[in-house]
Design an enzyme around this catalytic site. Structure first.
Site, PDB file in Angstrom:
ATOM      1  CG  ASP A 144      -6.179  -1.476  -2.766  1.00 29.07           C
ATOM      2  OD1 ASP A 144      -6.903  -1.565  -3.765  1.00 29.07           O
ATOM      3  OD2 ASP A 144      -5.221  -2.234  -2.556  1.00 29.07           O
ATOM      4  CG  ASP A 185      -4.994  -4.301  -9.166  1.00 29.78           C
ATOM      5  OD1 ASP A 185      -4.293  -3.323  -8.847  1.00 29.78           O
ATOM      6  OD2 ASP A 185      -5.849  -4.798  -8.404  1.00 29.78           O
ATOM      7  NE  ARG A 204      -2.577  -1.176  -7.302  1.00 27.89           N
ATOM      8  CZ  ARG A 204      -2.521  -2.115  -6.365  1.00 27.89           C
ATOM      9  NH1 ARG A 204      -3.559  -2.299  -5.567  1.00 27.89           N
ATOM     10  NH2 ARG A 204      -1.466  -2.882  -6.232  1.00 27.89           N
TER      11      ARG A 204
END
Length: 925
Positions: free
Chosen positions: A597, A522, A581
């Site tokens: 997110d 991430d 990500r």
């Protein structure tokens, strides 16, 4: 304390307010975007230099000149195998080398062959197989034809731009960054680089140095943007360029910002927005009823993409476009990058699937994942301790809900130091891992690229002593802020750094995990909380003396490459699972992605499909979204519908922010828990299909999830549909994406101009739909409209198990849905679900065919895997009459089988044939 307060403020503000758009640049706030966008179409200044042409077996080269400033560039056009060309343009004699993207392509592209035809003094034709490229000298332009149809035009709008490197006008100026003096600007250029005509870009106040909020970019090499436009004369819609939370079909950027490609950490991102997000793939497609073409713009710097269409509205855009001359004003895209060179691959299709595969021929396909990674994952930030992990796992069993993988976010670490554990919350990680694996489950833990600046942390000490961190221009280690507080960032472009990082995954180093534990990368955009736009400064320095501005969009890609190598070294025969990500072209070779997110609302649910469709046609099939939304607390209905949607996207994980309410399924009312149980069980039933599709993706490059236009390219009404999707060409999925509805409109696409439709069968009832167009389908709490296409055979496993590992030897059910001719075909792929043995031939890949009331099988390759599974049931839909019985022949031995009618299908139970055996089954009327 200071770090804790900063992070607390970051989280609270994020949750309370959502994304603050003022933290991120608009085009007008970006000097290179602003100045390049001022160019007017139809006024190109670039021309080929007569007498400089050179021809080779696969390519031609020539010089290009800017007619105003007389600067020279070198141009190369290469023919590649597979209906693809490559266009390269660089400065002929730059003051310093310009960055050329590495590590995105899987291999050196395979060269084609060319034949050069001289037309006249200003035009040259290059022929390669069925394709040709017509090069116009002045103004410079290239028209690409496929089967004599003009498919892509380069610089047809005359928006090409190439800012050559030059000396800063005031060489005595020095810039301060964070109170420290950076290196001086480069020395004076040679007289050749000085020009009587002052470049227009020098007039822009941000050309040589630029400020955004409190951040300063020293720009030591000045303006160096490149831009080029691509027109698609046969197209009616454009799509691609992930990642954006926007519609699948790209919208006109007239009067708005261009789409931005710049990997950024954007929490609670806006939907219906052209803002940059976590990943960047500079790939665009133009599609029309007759053909599809694409362009891969290989550049890792910040990039903006202008879209030229007739209207912001997709439907009216198509209508307006069809009503006017295609040749006059076709859809077009202009790529504008801050630095680098022009390096563009022209993909000539001609079908959508051809074009998708041409891109994956260049950048690679996703590796076949372990089967468990295609099952259901349970995550939140954070499961508190070992007892919490154990309790959650036990409750999935208590409530009889399948679950394969538990995840741990950053709080499992010792003070955000990766490759460590919090010894109070997780004192016995190996025991915790064993408890999961004994149940057939797995563990995934997070490893981020920010390294805590702590002299008691081995990783930081090693990076400091060995010079492994990204640096300032004066060779100081760069320091930013992220979850640990003060942090620095390893330079993964350095092979030595990448090796050091990958070695940390060895069990001799990371002793508190097992080889079955996998990883989540991430924050790898990279995210820097106190940096410009929540990322790194562009004038930082990477290995090879490249500025961060040159390689920004590749940073996350290089990071996951290091992780992948580490897991291969840890266990060479086990397929890694990595979730990332940030991504770039080619990242599909290493990792799955998710949409970041998101928020617990219906809009973000809807956009999970749009975003994953765009990623899939850009090589990244293994995509999903945080089920339920990362931020906020989904109400029961939204939570149910999100599970039902996620169950039909490739990556299926529930995840939530640390400040949200706990949302394990049993914490909701019983009705919701049962709906979620049903959705997850459906996912597990279809795991044989998912596994087969991912194997076939690795082999042929076709996306796993597909937009309707992939298989219905002539149906204009299907072009803009992004609330439905296909799984290969077998299933059509239309999730329920609105609150409180009792029916949804499902679009069944047309095969041809006559609006002929395929046959589609409701997977729950086998109700048949025969016409193209919209059909209103009733829904209830459990109902998700999913349809199997007539003419396909889909494998399923129907027995409920705790995890996918326990299903390995379970029998198969084949769902046979017939087309109008009474035929159907389908495949099934089987191996050990874990190792690389399949690449040595240890697998079973079988094709099933139904025709003339007979089902037969044949093997694709020799079946070598010793599966214990067998076929326990056949479901056949679409028969004109119910047969009296069935006869199966196995190894020359016949056996009579009963045939039962069940609603609109017939059932043949217990054929009793092993999946490795040849057989023939005949229906007796």
């Amino acid at each position: 304390m200071r770090a804790a307060l900063f992070l607390l403020l970051f989280c609270v503000v994020g949750l309370a307010l959502g994304v603050d758009q003022t933290n991120f640049k608009t085009c007008d706030q970006s000097s290179f975007c602003r100045r390049v966008r001022k160019l007017q179409p139809g006024n190109s200044k670039f021309a080929l230099v007569p007498g400089t042409l050179n021809t080779y077996s696969d390519s031609v080269t020539a010089d290009i000149i800017h007619k105003d400033n007389q600067h020279l560039f070198v141009f190369k056009l290469e023919a590649l195998q597979g209906n693809t060309f490559r266009v390269l343009i660089d400065e002929k004699s730059p003051l310093r080398p310009r960055y050329k993207v590495e590590h995105a392509l899987k291999d050196t592209p395979r060269p084609g062959t060319i034949k050069v035809l001289n037309e006249d003094g200003n035009q040259l034709t290059i022929v390669s197989g069925p394709n040709k490229a017509v090069i116009i000298g002045d103004p410079f332009r290239i028209d690409f034809y496929q089967d004599d149809v003009l498919s892509v035009s380069v610089n047809a709008k005359g928006l090409m731009n190439f800012e050559y490197l030059r000396t800063k006008p005031n060489t005595e100026a020095k810039n301060e960054v964070d109170g420290n003096v950076d290196a001086a600007a480069p020395a004076e250029a040679t007289p050749e680089a000085q020009n009587a005509v002052k470049p227009a870009e020098d007039e822009d106040p941000g050309a040589w140095e630029e400020n955004f909020k409190s951040h300063h970019d020293s720009k030591p090499y000045g303006p160096e943007a490149v831009a080029l436009d691509f027109s698609f004369p046969e197209a009616e819609v454009l799509f691609g360029i992930p990642e954006h939370a926007d519609s699948f079909v790209l919208k006109s950027t007239s009067g708005t910002d261009p789409y931005r490609l710049y990997n950024l950490d954007v929490f609670e991102y806006l939907i219906d927005s052209k803002m940059a997000l976590y990943g960047s793939i500079p790939l665009i497609y133009g599609h029309g009823t007759q053909r599809t073409a694409g362009v891969y713009w290989q550049n890792a710097a910040e990039t903006w993409v202008d879209i030229y269409t007739a209207s912001n509205n997709v439907v009216s855009s198509i209508v307006n476009f069809v009503s006017r001359s295609r040749k006059a004003d076709p859809p077009a895209a202009q790529f504008i990058s801050e630095s680098g060179i022009i390096d563009a691959f022209i993909l000539l299709g001609p079908t959508p699937m051809d074009t998708f595969k041409q891109y994956t021929d260049l950048t690679g396909t996703g590796n076949l994942p372990q089967l468990y990674s295609l099952a259901y994952h349970q995550c939140r930030w954070n499961y508190n301790d070992e007892k919490d992990v154990e309790t959650v796992s036990e409750n999935f069993d208590l409530y009889d809900i399948p679950m394969d993988t538990m995840w741990l976010d950053i709080e499992y670490t010792d003070a955000k130091k990766y490759f460590t554990w919090d010894q109070y919350k997780f004192p016995n990680p190996l025991n915790m891992i064993k408890n999961l694996t004994d149940l057939g489950r797995h563990l995934v833990i997070i490893i981020d690229p920010h390294i805590k600046r702590d002299t008691g942390y081995f990783f930081h000490n090693d990076c400091t002593e060995r010079g492994y961190y990204v640096k300032h221009a004066d060779n100081r280690d760069y320091e930013g802020w992220c979850w640990p507080g003060a942090a620095s960032y390893p330079d993964f472009f350095n092979p030595e750094v990448r090796k050091y990082y990958s070695d940390q995954y060895l069990l001799s180093n990371f002793k508190t995990v097992t080889s079955d534990v996998m990883f989540w990368n991430d924050m790898n955009e990279p995210s820097v909380f106190n940096g410009p736009e929540v990322t790194m400064y562009k004038d930082l320095i990477h290995y090879g003396n490249w500025e961060h501005r040159d390689v920004h969009n590749l940073y996350g890609h290089m990071y996951i490459w290091g992780t992948f190598d580490g897991l291969i070294k840890r266990d060479p025969n086990q397929r890694p699972f990595i979730l990332t990500r940030a991504f770039f072209a080619g990242s599909q070779r290493y990792a799955a992605i998710w949409t970041g997110d998101n928020t617990a609302d219906w809009g973000h649910l809807q956009h999970s499909i749009k975003m994953c469709l765009t990623a899939a046609v850009s090589g990244l099939s293994f995509c999903g979204a945080d089920v339920g939304g990362f931020f906020g607390n989904p109400d029961p209905e939204l939570f149910e519908r999100w599970y039902q949607t996620g169950a039909f996207l490739p990556f299926f994980r529930s995840h939530a922010h640390i400040d949200t309410k706990r949302r394990e399924p049993w914490l909701y009312p019983e009705k919701t828990r049962l709906v979620i149980q049903d959705a997850i069980r459906k996912r597990y039933a279809y795991l044989p299909l998912w596994y087969t599709m991912f194997y076939e993706h690795e082999i042929d490059g076709g996306p796993v999830v597909r937009p309707l236009l992939a298989h219905y390219p002539k149906d204009k009404d299907a072009f803009g549909i992004d609330n439905s999707f296909l799984l290969q060409d077998r299933l059509l999925v239309r999730p329920v994406l609105q609150q409180g509805v009792s029916k949804v409109d499902v679009y069944f696409p047309a095969i041809d101009d006559k609006k002929t439709g395929d046959l589609w069968y409701d997977v729950d009832t086998y109700q048949r739909y025969e016409k193209s167009g919209y059909e209103s389908i009733p829904v209830n709490d459990y109902k998700v409209p999913v349809f199997q296409r007539g003419g396909t055979i889909v494998p399923r496993k129907e027995r409920h198990r705790r995890t996918s590992l326990l299903m390995q030897n379970d029998p198969y059910t084949l769902i046979v849905c017939l087309d109008r001719e009474g035929k159907a075909n389908g495949t099934l792929y089987i191996d050990d679900e874990k190792s690389y043995g399949y690449r040595k031939g240890n697998y079973i890949h079988v094709n099933f065919a139904f025709e003339n009331y007979r089902l037969t099988n044949y093997f694709i390759g020799t079946p070598k895997y010793d599966s214990k599974s067998w076929i326990e049931r056949l479901v056949i839909a679409g028969l004109e009459k119910v047969p009296k019985s069935a006869t199966i022949v196995i190894d020359g031995i016949s056996k009579q089988l009963d045939v039962l009618q069940q609603g609109k299908a017939v059932i043949i139970r217990k054929p009793g044939v092993h999946v490795r055996m040849d057989f023939s089954l005949r229906l007796n009327n």
